[in-house]
Design a protein around this motif. Structure first.
Motif, PDB file in Angstrom:
ATOM      1  N   MET A 173      -2.941  -0.790 -13.146  1.00 17.04           N
ATOM      2  CA  MET A 173      -2.585  -0.879 -11.726  1.00 17.04           C
ATOM      3  C   MET A 173      -2.756   0.463 -11.025  1.00 17.04           C
ATOM      4  SD  MET A 173       0.804  -3.337 -11.848  1.00 17.04           S
ATOM      5  CE  MET A 173       1.096  -3.128 -10.105  1.00 17.04           C
ATOM      6  N   VAL A 174      -2.397   1.528 -11.714  1.00 22.06           N
ATOM      7  CA  VAL A 174      -2.560   2.866 -11.132  1.00 22.06           C
ATOM      8  C   VAL A 174      -4.032   3.161 -10.890  1.00 22.06           C
ATOM      9  CG1 VAL A 174      -2.327   5.343 -11.571  1.00 22.06           C
ATOM     10  CG2 VAL A 174      -0.433   3.800 -12.099  1.00 22.06           C
ATOM     11  N   ALA A 175      -4.883   2.902 -11.894  1.00 23.77           N
ATOM     12  CA  ALA A 175      -6.307   3.211 -11.797  1.00 23.77           C
ATOM     13  C   ALA A 175      -6.997   2.398 -10.717  1.00 23.77           C
ATOM     14  CB  ALA A 175      -6.988   2.959 -13.147  1.00 23.77           C
ATOM     15  N   SER A 176      -6.534   1.162 -10.524  1.00 18.71           N
ATOM     16  CA  SER A 176      -7.176   0.297  -9.536  1.00 18.71           C
ATOM     17  C   SER A 176      -6.762   0.622  -8.110  1.00 18.71           C
ATOM     18  CB  SER A 176      -6.861  -1.176  -9.841  1.00 18.71           C
ATOM     19  OG  SER A 176      -5.482  -1.432  -9.708  1.00 18.71           O
ATOM     20  N   ASN A 177      -5.806   1.516  -7.960  1.00 18.04           N
ATOM     21  CA  ASN A 177      -5.341   1.895  -6.626  1.00 18.04           C
ATOM     22  C   ASN A 177      -5.692   3.331  -6.241  1.00 18.04           C
ATOM     23  OD1 ASN A 177      -3.614  -0.343  -5.337  1.00 18.04           O
ATOM     24  ND2 ASN A 177      -2.897  -0.307  -7.449  1.00 18.04           N
ATOM     25  N   SER A 178      -5.802   4.228  -7.221  1.00 21.27           N
ATOM     26  CA  SER A 178      -6.043   5.631  -6.887  1.00 21.27           C
ATOM     27  C   SER A 178      -6.568   6.394  -8.100  1.00 21.27           C
ATOM     28  CB  SER A 178      -4.758   6.291  -6.377  1.00 21.27           C
ATOM     29  OG  SER A 178      -4.916   7.695  -6.269  1.00 21.27           O
ATOM     30  N   ILE A 179      -7.750   6.988  -7.954  1.00 18.37           N
ATOM     31  CA  ILE A 179      -8.299   7.828  -9.028  1.00 18.37           C
ATOM     32  C   ILE A 179      -7.449   9.087  -9.185  1.00 18.37           C
ATOM     33  CG2 ILE A 179     -10.272   9.243  -9.711  1.00 18.37           C
ATOM     34  CD1 ILE A 179     -12.074   7.205  -8.403  1.00 18.37           C
ATOM     35  N   GLU A 180      -7.000   9.646  -8.064  1.00 19.22           N
ATOM     36  CA  GLU A 180      -6.178  10.857  -8.113  1.00 19.22           C
ATOM     37  C   GLU A 180      -4.886  10.608  -8.891  1.00 19.22           C
ATOM     38  OE1 GLU A 180      -4.121  14.138  -5.086  1.00 19.22           O
ATOM     39  OE2 GLU A 180      -5.222  12.430  -4.293  1.00 19.22           O
ATOM     40  N   ASP A 181      -4.256   9.467  -8.637  1.00 20.40           N
ATOM     41  CA  ASP A 181      -3.029   9.143  -9.368  1.00 20.40           C
ATOM     42  C   ASP A 181      -3.303   8.943 -10.855  1.00 20.40           C
ATOM     43  OD1 ASP A 181      -1.597   9.317  -7.055  1.00 20.40           O
ATOM     44  OD2 ASP A 181      -1.423   7.144  -6.746  1.00 20.40           O
ATOM     45  N   LEU A 182      -4.476   8.385 -11.170  1.00 26.40           N
ATOM     46  CA  LEU A 182      -4.851   8.211 -12.576  1.00 26.40           C
ATOM     47  C   LEU A 182      -4.955   9.567 -13.270  1.00 26.40           C
ATOM     48  CD1 LEU A 182      -5.920   6.541 -15.001  1.00 26.40           C
ATOM     49  CD2 LEU A 182      -8.208   6.794 -14.000  1.00 26.40           C
ATOM     50  N   PHE A 183      -5.616  10.522 -12.630  1.00 28.81           N
ATOM     51  CA  PHE A 183      -5.750  11.857 -13.220  1.00 28.81           C
ATOM     52  C   PHE A 183      -4.391  12.537 -13.373  1.00 28.81           C
ATOM     53  CE2 PHE A 183     -10.336  12.325 -11.463  1.00 28.81           C
ATOM     54  CZ  PHE A 183     -10.806  11.584 -12.531  1.00 28.81           C
ATOM     55  N   ASN A 184      -3.539  12.382 -12.367  1.00 32.29           N
ATOM     56  CA  ASN A 184      -2.201  12.971 -12.458  1.00 32.29           C
ATOM     57  C   ASN A 184      -1.406  12.344 -13.599  1.00 32.29           C
ATOM     58  OD1 ASN A 184      -2.622  14.665 -10.285  1.00 32.29           O
ATOM     59  ND2 ASN A 184      -1.812  13.218  -8.788  1.00 32.29           N
ATOM     60  N   MET A 185      -1.576  11.054 -13.782  1.00 29.91           N
ATOM     61  CA  MET A 185      -0.883  10.367 -14.865  1.00 29.91           C
ATOM     62  C   MET A 185      -1.381  10.860 -16.223  1.00 29.91           C
ATOM     63  SD  MET A 185      -0.506   6.246 -15.215  1.00 29.91           S
ATOM     64  CE  MET A 185       0.568   5.505 -16.449  1.00 29.91           C
ATOM     65  N   GLN A 186      -2.711  11.043 -16.338  1.00 28.90           N
ATOM     66  CA  GLN A 186      -3.284  11.552 -17.588  1.00 28.90           C
ATOM     67  C   GLN A 186      -2.736  12.927 -17.934  1.00 28.90           C
ATOM     68  OE1 GLN A 186      -7.498  11.197 -16.594  1.00 28.90           O
ATOM     69  NE2 GLN A 186      -7.754   9.671 -18.211  1.00 28.90           N
ATOM     70  N   ALA A 187      -2.518  13.742 -16.901  1.00 31.60           N
ATOM     71  CA  ALA A 187      -2.083  15.123 -17.126  1.00 31.60           C
ATOM     72  C   ALA A 187      -0.584  15.242 -17.378  1.00 31.60           C
ATOM     73  CB  ALA A 187      -2.463  15.986 -15.917  1.00 31.60           C
TER      74      ALA A 187
END
Length: 203
Positions: A1-15
């Protein structure tokens, strides 16, 4: 759900931590990552950059929007026509409308096209037409081809598809300024759109 809404949020989540980094690295996440918001043209000459590495990772996970961008990069920047066409067609089969449009235009205007490629091109064009997005897709690629990306011609304007229906009443009668509202033949509509596409590309 995060990835399908925002690439920036995906990267922040990964970090944020190792657990999230591991979860975010799955094919399921990259398959649904919101790549469609990224301008197509910005990836056509970014080979070898972190952005392109990310895009290739999404494409390997069968993300259709990423496959569209990778296919265009291969086709217009790297000059890998057949490989680029194959990736674009795969993205179209997965339902990406912009991929359906560009795959249809290229399949229907290839100089060495086969009957199977013509049928596939018509099929992709019908998907775009039925969705009501022909004009929007045309505008997208008009902007793409306004840049200096296309040193390698994708097609020969003299060998574009023509209507093959023996019962068609509009075959050969549609000009560039014709009113298409009463045209029912999908093949004629596709032929018209191919001419518009090639005119945009070859200007």
């Amino acid at each position: 759900m995060v990835a399908s809404n925002s690439i920036e949020d995906l990267f922040n989540m990964q970090a944020s931590c190792r657990l999230f980094a591991s979860a975010c690295n799955s094919d399921a996440v990259y398959r649904h990552t919101l790549v469609s918001v990224l301008p197509i043209a910005c990836f056509l000459d970014y080979s070898g950059t972190p952005a392109m590495t990310f895009l290739h990772r999404c494409a390997r996970a069968r993300n259709p929007a990423a496959m569209l961008r990778v296919g265009l990069s291969h086709l217009f920047w790297c000059g890998h026509r057949r490989g680029g066409m194959r990736t674009l067609a795969e993205a179209a089969e997965l339902g990406d409308l912009e991929a359906c449009y560009i795959a249809a235009m290229l399949l229907l205007s290839l100089g060495d096209k086969t009957d199977g490629e013509v049928r596939r091109g018509f099929k992709f064009f019908c998907v775009v037409r039925d969705s009501g997005t022909v004009k929007r897709c045309r505008e997208v690629f008009t902007q793409v081809f306004a840049g200096p990306w296309s040193d390698i011609p994708p097609a020969n304007p003299e060998e574009s598809v023509s209507c093959r229906s023996s019962s068609c009443r509009t075959r050969g009668t549609i000009g560039d300024d014709s009113d298409l509202s009463s045209v029912a033949c999908v093949q004629c509509l596709a032929e018209y759109e191919v001419r518009k596409f090639l005119g945009t590309y070859c200007v």
